[in-house]
Design a protein around this motif. Structure first.
Motif, short mmCIF file in Angstrom:
data_model
loop_
_atom_site.label_atom_id
_atom_site.label_comp_id
_atom_site.label_asym_id
_atom_site.label_seq_id
_atom_site.Cartn_x
_atom_site.Cartn_y
_atom_site.Cartn_z
N MET A 1 96.37 68.87 48.03
CA MET A 1 95.19 69.60 47.56
C MET A 1 95.51 70.81 46.66
N PRO A 2 96.51 71.67 46.98
CA PRO A 2 96.78 72.82 46.11
C PRO A 2 97.19 72.42 44.70
N ALA B 1 93.76 63.70 46.48
CA ALA B 1 93.82 64.57 47.66
C ALA B 1 92.47 64.59 48.37
N THR B 2 91.40 64.73 47.60
CA THR B 2 90.07 64.78 48.21
C THR B 2 89.73 63.47 48.90
N PRO C 1 96.21 81.38 44.93
CA PRO C 1 95.97 81.26 43.49
C PRO C 1 95.07 80.07 43.14
N VAL C 2 95.11 79.03 43.98
CA VAL C 2 94.29 77.86 43.69
C VAL C 2 93.17 77.68 44.72
N ALA C 3 92.81 78.81 45.36
CA ALA C 3 91.81 78.74 46.44
C ALA C 3 90.53 78.00 46.04
N PRO C 4 89.97 78.25 44.86
CA PRO C 4 88.71 77.56 44.52
C PRO C 4 88.87 76.04 44.49
N ILE C 5 90.05 75.60 44.05
CA ILE C 5 90.28 74.16 43.99
C ILE C 5 90.35 73.57 45.39
#
Lengths: 371, 363
Positions: free
Chosen positions: B53-54, B65-66, B217-221
Motif C-alpha cells: 500500500m505505501p 494493494a487495494t 509521507p504517503v499517508a493520503p494514499i
C-alpha cells in the motif's frame, strides 16, 4: 523475537488493535508454520527426534522443544497437543528423561504405553514419525525427587516407571548415597520398560536396590505383598513414591499405612483414567454423573438425559445461550475432562479438553466444565 | 408458505438430519486443511496488501494493494469469520478457530454478532417482528410493514446501508427503531455501545489512523487504499447477504405460525426463506459459501465448503416435498433484490400495477 513482542504491554495493546486477538504474534502463525512449524507462536512446538521401541506396546519418543520452552524438574509431566484427523487432542504424559539431558542437548523423552483402543497413544505409535512436530505445554506437577541423603522407596507398576526413570537417573548422576529401593511390578518379563537403562543404573549406582516382579508370568505370579516391603530395610524412615495403576497404588498405600509410614511421606502420581468405550448406549442408566463447574466452583449430580445447560441453570448458573436446540453455538464452552454425549448426533466425546455445546450435551459420568 | 402435514414435517426433518449426519461423520483432515488453506490465503493477502500500500503512488501498485486488502477483508469476514463464529470448526478444538472467541476484521463486535445473527437471525429467520435482519429495520421488503411516505426514500437508504455496511451491522444491536418508539431506553444499550465503540474504534484506528500514520509521507494514499478496501468489502458482503433472503421468492413468516414449532417446521422455514445464487468456485469462496444460503440456513454449523457437495441432496429433498428451491444466476437474483427494494418503497397499489410478480400477500 516475536515472543518478546508479546510480553511488552504497549505492543500487546497495539497488537490487539491491529489483529483483533489477544495473542497478536500468533496472527502470523499460518504463514510462519509454512516456513518452519517450529516458528509457531501460539503454542510451543517440539520436533520428534527419534522413536525407539521399549516393549511390544511401549515406545520412547525423544522430542526437541522450541528454545523458549522453560525446562522441567525430574518427575514432572507435560501436555502434548496434536492434530488427529483434523481434531486437536491434548493428553498428559510423564517425562522419562533427566533435566540434565535437556540442558545438554535440548531434548526430552516421553515413554508412552499404547492404551488399548487409545486414540492418541495409538496414533503416536502408528503414525508419528521423526521430523514431525507437535505442541508441548510447559512442565507441571510436583512428583519431585527426595531431598539429598533421604532414603527412599519406589513402588511402581507398568508404565508408571516413566517419571521414576527421570528421578533415578537424576539422583544417580548427582551421586546420591542415600539408599533407594525400587519395587517394579510388570505383567510379564517382556513388559519391563527401559530394562537396559534400569540394568545400567543398578550396576553403576550402588545406592539402588532393584527388584522386578512379574504379576502374570505363568507359575511365577508375584503381586505386591507385605513380604516385599518386609525386605526393605528401615522402611519407616523412607520417603515413599507410588506410581502405577489404581489397584497397585491402593494396595501399596494400605500396606505402608499398616507399617506406620506417615501419609506425609507418601507421594503418588496417578495415571489418567482410561478412555471411555467409544459407544456408550444412549440409555438413561449410563447417562448423568457428577458435574463440576470449575470457574464458579459449583458441583452437582445429574441423572438421566438432562443437558449440561439445564444442569448449569438448575445449579444457579446462567451460561450464555441462545436457541437451546444446537443451532447457534452461543452456549459453546470448554469441557476440561470427562465424557459427554451429543444428543443430536448420539456421538460420545473424548475424555480430554474440547469445545462442546451445553444445550445438546449430556454428561456420561463425571464431567468438568470451564464455567 | 408451503403447507406440510405434521408427519411430512417429521419426515422432512429425518431426511435433512440424514444429510447432516453424513457430513458430520465424514468431518476430518480435509476440512481442517481447507480452512487452514483459506486462513493462509487471508494472511498472505493482508500482509501483501499492507506492505504494498505505501507504494501506491504507482497506480498499478495502488490497484493491486487495494484489491489484495479488500479481498483479504472479504475472505476473512465471509469464509473465515462468519463461518468460524457459527461453530463450523469447533470440532477441531483449535483455539484460533473457536466460535466463541473469534474476533473478526469488521466494526461489528463478535459477541454482538453471535447474539443478533447466530441466535436471533438463524433461529427466527424471516419471522417479521422477530428477525431484525429482515430489512434491517430500515427497509420495507414485504406488505407486513405498512407503507409510509418515508419509504419512498428507501432506495437511497439502501445505497447508504450498502456503502457503510460494516457500521450498519455494527450498530444493528442498538435497535434504533425500538429506541425511537420508546420500547427501550438508551441506558439499556450502554453496555452494547461501549462494546461498539471499543470494537468500531479499533477498526477505525487501524485502517484510518495507524497504518496511514506509520507511512506518513504517503499517508493520503494509504488512507485512500484502506477506505477503498473497506468499501469493496462493504459493497460485496451486503450484496451477498441481501441475495440470501430478499430475493423475489424468499418467503416471510408470522410469529403465530412459528410459535412452538417443531424442528421439521424450522427446517421448512429455512428452506423457503432463503435463496441461493450460482457462480464459479471463487464466487462461492468470496461469498463465504453464502451463495448456498439455503444449505447454510438448514445446516449453519456444517463447514461451508461442504455446501456445494450436499446441495444436490438438499434440492432433491425440496423436490420431494414440493418446496421451491430458490436459486438462479447472481445477476438475476440480485436484480430481484433491487426490484424488491424499489417496489416496496412504493404504495402497494402502485407496486402491484408496476411489478405484479411482487404481489406476495402479507405473511
Amino acid at each position: 523475537m516475536l515472543a518478546q513482542f508479546q510480553t511488552s504491554n504497549a505492543l500487546h495493546w497495539l497488537g490487539r488493535q491491529l489483529f483483533n486477538r489477544t495473542d497478536p504474534a500468533a496472527f502470523f502463525d499460518p504463514l510462519l508454520e509454512r516456513i518452519d512449524p517450529m516458528l509457531a507462536q501460539q503454542t510451543i512446538r517440539a520436533r520428534v527426534v527419534s522413536i525407539t521401541t521399549e516393549t511390544a506396546d511401549t515406545r520412547t519418543f525423544v522430542l526437541k522443544p522450541a528454545s523458549r520452552w522453560q525446562g522441567f524438574r525430574a518427575g514432572q509431566h507435560i501436555a502434548l497437543t496434536l492434530d488427529i484427523n483434523g481434531v486437536r487432542r491434548t493428553r498428559t504424559f510423564s517425562l522419562s528423561s533427566t533435566p540434565s539431558q535437556w540442558q545438554e542437548n535440548g531434548t526430552i523423552a516421553l515413554t508412552i504405553k499404547r492404551i488399548k483402543d487409545g486414540l492418541v497413544t495409538g496414533w503416536m505409535h502408528d503414525c508419528l514419525t521423526p521430523g514431525e512436530t507437535l505442541s508441548v505445554s510447559e512442565a507441571f506437577g510436583d512428583f519431585g525427587i527426595p531431598e539429598a541423603a533421604e532414603p527412599s522407596l519406589y513402588i511402581v507398576g507398568g508404565s508408571g516407571i516413566t517419571p521414576v526413570l527421570s528421578h533415578l537417573e537424576t539422583m544417580a548422576a548427582a551421586g546420591s548415597h542415600a539408599p533407594v529401593t525400587l519395587l517394579y511390578y510388570v505383567r510379564t518379563r517382556n513388559d519391563v520398560i527401559a530394562s537396559k537403562r534400569l540394568a545400567v543404573l543398578a550396576e553403576q549406582w550402588p545406592a539402588l536396590t532393584l527388584s522386578i516382579f512379574t504379576t502374570n508370568e505363568p507359575g511365577k505370579a508375584q503381586r505386591l505383598s507385605d513380604q516385599h516391603l518386609h525386605q526393605v530395610p528401615g522402611i519407616s524412615a523412607r520417603r515413599c513414591y507410588l506410581c502405577g495403576p489404581e489397584g497397585l497404588m491402593d494396595l501399596a498405600s494400605d500396606l505402608l499405612d499398616r507399617r506406620d509410614v506417615p501419609e506425609s511421606r507418601i507421594h503418588c502420581t496417578r495415571f489418567s483414567a482410561p478412555p471411555m468405550k467409544d459407544a456408550v448406549e444412549l440409555d438413561a442408566d449410563s447417562l448423568g454423573g457428577q458435574v463440576q463447574f470449575a470457574k464458579s466452583g459449583k458441583q452437582t449430580d445429574s441423572r438421566g438425559d438432562a443437558s449440561l445447560l439445564d444442569i448449569a441453570e438448575a445449579s444457579g448458573l446462567s451460561p450464555k445461550h441462545g436457541c437451546r436446540m444446537g443451532i447457534c453455538h452461543q452456549c459453546s464452552c470448554t469441557k476440561t475432562s470427562g465424557t459427554v454425549i451429543n444428543r443430536l448426533t448420539g456421538k460420545t466425546s473424548g475424555n480430554g479438553e474440547e469445545t462442546i455445546q451445553l444445550c445438546v450435551s449430556v454428561p456420561a459420568g463425571a464431567v468438568a466444565i470451564d464455567l | 408458505m408451503q403447507r406440510l402435514t405434521e408427519s411430512q414435517l417429521n419426515e422432512l426433518q429425518q431426511d435433512l438430519d440424514q444429510i447432516r449426519d453424513q457430513v458430520i461423520a465424514d468431518l476430518g483432515e480435509r476440512d481442517a486443511n481447507y480452512i487452514r488453506r483459506v486462513v493462509r490465503l487471508h494472511r498472505s493477502l493482508e500482509v501483501g496488501g499492507r506492505v504494498m500500500m505505501p507504494f501506491g503512488f504507482i497506480p498499478p501498485v495502488f490497484l493491486t494493494a487495494t484489491t489484495a486488502l479488500g479481498l483479504s477483508k472479504i475472505i476473512e469476514n465471509m469464509e473465515i469469520g462468519h463461518n468460524v463464529m457459527h461453530g463450523q470448526y469447533d470440532w477441531m478444538n483449535d483455539p484460533s478457530l473457536n466460535s466463541q472467541t473469534y474476533e473478526w476484521d469488521t466494526a461489528c463486535g463478535g459477541d454482538s454478532w453471535r447474539r443478533t445473527h447466530n441466535y436471533e437471525h438463524h433461529t427466527y429467520t424471516n419471522i417479521i417482528g422477530k428477525d431484525r435482519d429482515y430489512g434491517y429495520a430500515l427497509l420495507r421488503l414485504s406488505e407486513d410493514d405498512k407503507w409510509r411516505p418515508a419509504h419512498l426514500l428507501q432506495f437511497a437508504n439502501y445505497v447508504l446501508l450498502t456503502t457503510f455496511f460494516q457500521w450498519g451491522v455494527g450498530l444493528h444491536e442498538l435497535e434504533f427503531e425500538r429506541l425511537r418508539k420508546g420500547d427501550i431506553t438508551l441506558k439499556e444499550k450502554i453496555p452494547f455501545l461501549k462494546e461498539f465503540f471499543r470494537k468500531g474504534g479499533r477498526q477505525a484506528f487501524k485502517d484510518y489512523i495507524f497504518f496511514p500514520a506509520v507511512t506518513l509521507p504517503v499517508a493520503p494514499i494509504v488512507l485512500a487504499g484502506n477506505v477503498s478496501a473497506n468499501l469493496m468489502r462493504n459493497l460485496w458482503s451486503s450484496t451477498v447477504i441481501f441475495c440470501g433472503h430478499f430475493t423475489q421468492d424468499a418467503e416471510t413468516f408470522t410469529e403465530e405460525e412459528s410459535d412452538g414449532e417443531s424442528k421439521g417446521h424450522w427446517y421448512l422455514r429455512q428452506l423457503t426463506g432463503s435463496s441461493n445464487f450460482t457462480g464459479s468456485r471463487w464466487v462461492h469462496l468470496l461469498s463465504g459459501h453464502l451463495s448456498y444460503q439455503i444449505e447454510h440456513h438448514v445446516f449453519p454449523d456444517l463447514p461451508a465448503h461442504r455446501y456445494p457437495e450436499i446441495s444436490g441432496q438438499v434440492e432433491a429433498v425440496c423436490k420431494k416435498y414440493g418446496i421451491h428451491y430458490n436459486t438462479g444466476r447472481f445477476a438475476k437474483q440480485y436484480g430481484t433484490v433491487l426490484k424488491r427494494i424499489a417496489g416496496y418503497s412504493l404504495p402497494d397499489r402502485l407496486r402491484t400495477r408496476l411489478w405484479p410478480e411482487f404481489s406476495q400477500p402479507a405473511a
